[in-house]
Design an enzyme around this catalytic site. Structure first.
Site, PDB file in Angstrom:
ATOM      1  N   GLU A 151     -10.179  -1.323   5.755  1.00 30.49           N
ATOM      2  CA  GLU A 151     -10.440  -0.920   6.829  1.00 30.49           C
ATOM      3  C   GLU A 151     -11.954  -1.461   6.358  1.00 30.49           C
ATOM      4  OE1 GLU A 151      -8.999   0.563   8.677  1.00 30.49           O
ATOM      5  OE2 GLU A 151      -8.198   3.090   7.906  1.00 30.49           O
ATOM      6  N   ASP A 175       0.749  -1.272   0.105  1.00 33.11           N
ATOM      7  CA  ASP A 175      -0.353  -0.123   0.095  1.00 33.11           C
ATOM      8  C   ASP A 175       0.613   1.188   0.234  1.00 33.11           C
ATOM      9  OD1 ASP A 175       0.693  -0.682   2.880  1.00 33.11           O
ATOM     10  OD2 ASP A 175      -0.998  -1.314   3.651  1.00 33.11           O
ATOM     11  N   ASP A 187      -8.013  -2.182  14.355  1.00 26.95           N
ATOM     12  CA  ASP A 187      -9.290  -2.023  13.370  1.00 26.95           C
ATOM     13  C   ASP A 187      -9.434  -3.539  12.335  1.00 26.95           C
ATOM     14  OD1 ASP A 187      -7.921  -1.860  11.497  1.00 26.95           O
ATOM     15  OD2 ASP A 187      -8.925   0.288  11.686  1.00 26.95           O
ATOM     16  N   HIS A 230      -7.580  -3.910   9.877  1.00 30.27           N
ATOM     17  CA  HIS A 230      -7.310  -4.304   8.387  1.00 30.27           C
ATOM     18  C   HIS A 230      -5.501  -5.253   8.143  1.00 30.27           C
ATOM     19  CE1 HIS A 230      -5.060  -0.469   9.801  1.00 30.27           C
ATOM     20  NE2 HIS A 230      -3.974  -1.248   9.039  1.00 30.27           N
TER      21      HIS A 230
HETATM   22  C1  GLP Z   1      -0.707   0.303   8.831  1.00 34.65           C
HETATM   23  C2  GLP Z   1      -0.248  -0.600   7.521  1.00 34.65           C
HETATM   24  C3  GLP Z   1      -0.216  -2.456   7.694  1.00 34.65           C
HETATM   25  C4  GLP Z   1       0.485  -2.394   8.601  1.00 34.65           C
HETATM   26  C5  GLP Z   1      -0.808  -1.564   9.936  1.00 34.65           C
HETATM   27  C6  GLP Z   1      -0.198  -2.049  11.458  1.00 34.65           C
HETATM   28  O1  GLP Z   1      -1.644   0.694   8.719  1.00 34.65           O
HETATM   29  N1  GLP Z   1      -0.778  -0.329   6.395  1.00 34.65           N
HETATM   30  O2  GLP Z   1       0.529  -2.905   6.601  1.00 34.65           O
HETATM   31  O3  GLP Z   1       0.157  -3.601   9.164  1.00 34.65           O
HETATM   32  O4  GLP Z   1      -0.007   0.148   9.946  1.00 34.65           O
HETATM   33  O5  GLP Z   1       1.036  -1.596  11.638  1.00 34.65           O
HETATM   34  P1  GLP Z   1       2.078  -1.687  13.029  1.00 34.65           P
HETATM   35  O6  GLP Z   1       2.719  -2.802  12.614  1.00 34.65           O
HETATM   36  O7  GLP Z   1       2.708  -0.973  12.720  1.00 34.65           O
HETATM   37  O8  GLP Z   1       1.669  -2.283  13.821  1.00 34.65           O
END
Ligand code: GLP
Length: 259
Positions: free
Chosen positions: A141, A65, A134, A136
């Site tokens: 989302e 992304d 959440d 995702h």
């Molecule tokens: C962002 C990214 C996701 C990731 C999420 C969790 O939203 N787009 O790909 O999984 O954060 O991040 P973290 O690993 O820092 O908790």
């Protein structure tokens, strides 16, 4: 779905083992890269193994992304994050990492082009994933179509608050829109490896592994994948109803069997 509950360092080694195994059997492996803090230890481990001789010279990689509209030189632009945290530390050739173009004039066309590039590369062999609080994955989302492909999404307030720590604590500086691989795009990868740590992820991990498949918890689509691995520490596993069973299954697993 395989669930492994172990200390974070062991989880990173397991994920790196899976990547290394693929690269050794096929140097032209196509990797799927995730941003966020969850995969960072895996990138550290792979950078160490690269110093010890593991080569990525013939591999390619696709990102999950990208934020829409962040300037090309912004340090939180995911393309720059992946370059800093991973690509620049191994021998991936220039241009081997692709991501959705969040600066494109025509965003829907950029999304369609990105889907085509993944397909032209033969699809992703191993997709690393984190999970949002959440539920995702990538930036899909709650409410995302379970059949979605790469497209524009609006970030939830919760995700923007979660990610504000990367923007000096300012929610207002977190972009409101992103381009993200869809859930069906992610499901097309041949192996999904999700990492999660910390109590803040416990509910999302419980839903992912044990909840009903639902767009409300987008990661639950992974229950339909034939080869999905969920790597979690004790805190992230703290709401799993069958945690003892997952622990026993992993303890009994033969040494020769990888993820
Ligand atoms: C962002 C990214 C996701 C990731 C999420 C969790 O939203 N787009 O790909 O999984 O954060 O991040 P973290 O690993 O820092 O908790």
């Amino acid at each position: 779905m395989e669930v492994v509950i172990a200390p974070a360092a062991e989880l990173a080694r397991l994920a790196a083992d899976a990547v290394e195994g693929l690269l050794r059997s096929n140097p032209e492996t196509v990797l799927g890269l995730a941003t966020g803090s969850s995969p960072l230890a895996v990138y550290d481990e792979l950078a160490t193994r690269h110093k010890e001789g593991l080569s990525f010279a013939r591999a390619r990689a696709f990102m999950l992304d990208e934020y829409v509209g962040l300037p090309a030189d912004h340090p939180e632009r995911y393309r720059n994050v992946i370059e800093k945290e991973f690509a620049s530390r191994v021998d991936l050739p220039a241009g081997a990492v692709q991501g959705p173009d969040g600066l494109a004039a025509d965003l829907p066309a950029a999304c369609a082009a990105y889907e085509a590039s993944i397909q032209d590369a033969g699809g992703v062999d191993l997709q690393l994933l984190g999970i949002g609080t959440d539920g995702h994955i990538a930036f899909n989302e709650p409410g995302s179509s379970l059949a979605s492909r790469t497209r524009i999404k609006t970030l939830t307030r919760q995700t923007r608050e979660d990610n504000a720590r990367f923007f000096g604590g300012s929610v207002d500086d977190v972009p409101r829109h992103c381009l993200t691989q869809g859930l069906a795009t992610i499901m097309s990868a041949r192996h999904l490896v999700l990492l999660a740590s910390g109590r803040a992820k416990a509910e999302a991990v419980h839903q992912l592994v044990e909840g009903p498949v639902s767009a409300m918890w987008p990661a639950t689509i992974m229950q339909l994948h034939p080869h999905a691995t969920v790597l979690v520490d004790d805190a992230a596993a703290s709401r799993l109803q069958l945690a003892d069973y997952y622990r026993q299954t992993y303890a009994d697993k033969p040494d020769w069997q990888g993820l």
